[in-house]
Motif scaffolding. Structure first.
Motif: not given
Length: 269
Positions: A21-22, A25, A53, A55-56, A59, A76, A79, A83, A86
């Motif tokens: 995931y990291d 994004i 992206i 999805n972030r 959040l 959270d 988590t 990034t 946060n």
């Protein structure tokens, strides 16, 4: 690519969900094995990266909405790697003393989180699995004030819980422990926009990474909101959930998102 070496005991050759995931994004805490999975997923569905992206961004919008309702405590779970923007940074922009407990089962994520987030004021980090909600709640009660509303964030984590582990029961356990006026935010992958592509991506993800993933349809995801008052627009593709501007097409969202509030004991007011 210059990057920190993996924490002790972490095998960088085994792809992990958080690092994949990291990579998607644009983060820096991932390794060649993680980037290989991300690239394969993008071959199957070119919108996978934009979906991650989005999805972030969902959040961030969910936290801003909840903080805007006066909530200053966040749990959270799942988590992922630290990034930009946060949860505690977004929440503390509304409430300077907002408290956040970050929870993840991945020791590599926890090591990074403790190094990068653990020194922030009113921030704690716990290594625990969503499938052990009582351990999470025990620590949350030590860290947060359960006499006041708490927001539970389950962002891109429930699709790693198979039906055999009854993810709906896990969410109910968390919901039932929360004070009235608390919130639950969920995002979850779906194959509703293309079952064949979604099934292929899920199969490849499960084959190549250290976790098994499962898609769920809108009805199954909506069940995570049982017992909660839905925040408009309810269960919706993340690109359409209270977008900051014109929403991107749903093709850029392999996730549904939703936020619900636990009803007050008495009528509002």
């Amino acid at each position: 690519m210059n990057q920190r070496p993996p924490p002790p005991g972490i095998d960088a050759s085994v792809p992990s969900p958080a690092r994949i995931y990291d990579s998607l994004i644009g983060g820096k805490d991932n390794y060649a094995a993680d980037r290989q999975v991300a690239a394969r997923l993008m071959e199957i569905n070119p919108n996978i990266q934009s979906s991650a992206i989005e999805n972030r961004a969902f959040l961030g919008r969910a936290v801003r909405y909840i903080a805007g309702q006066g909530v200053d405590q966040f749990l959270d779970i799942g988590t992922g790697l630290p990034t930009r923007e946060n949860v505690h940074q977004v929440a503390q922009a509304f409430h300077a003393d907002a408290r956040v407990l970050y929870v993840d089962y991945d020791p590599g994520v926890v090591a990074h989180a403790r190094a990068l987030l653990g020194k922030a004021p009113n921030v704690s980090v716990l290594e625990a699995d969503l499938r052990d909600p009582d351990t999470i709640l025990d620590e949350a009660r030590r860290t947060l004030d359960f006499d006041r509303p708490v927001a539970v964030l389950l962002i891109a984590v429930l699709h790693f819980i198979p039906d055999a582990d009854d993810p709906h029961a896990l969410v109910r356990r968390l919901r039932d422990a929360l004070p009235p006026g608390s919130y639950v935010a969920v995002s979850h992958t779906t194959a509703d926009l293309g079952a064949e592509t979604g099934d292929t991506a899920t199969a490849e993800y499960s084959r190549m990474s250290s976790a098994q993933a499962v898609h769920r349809d809108r009805a199954a995801i909506a069940r995570f909101m049982d017992g909660l008052e839905p925040v408009e627009p309810g269960v919706e593709f993340i690109t359409r959930w209270r977008p900051d501007g014109a929403p991107r097409p749903p093709e850029h969202a392999v996730f549904y998102g939703a936020v619900g509030r636990k009803p007050l004991n008495n009528a509002d007011g």
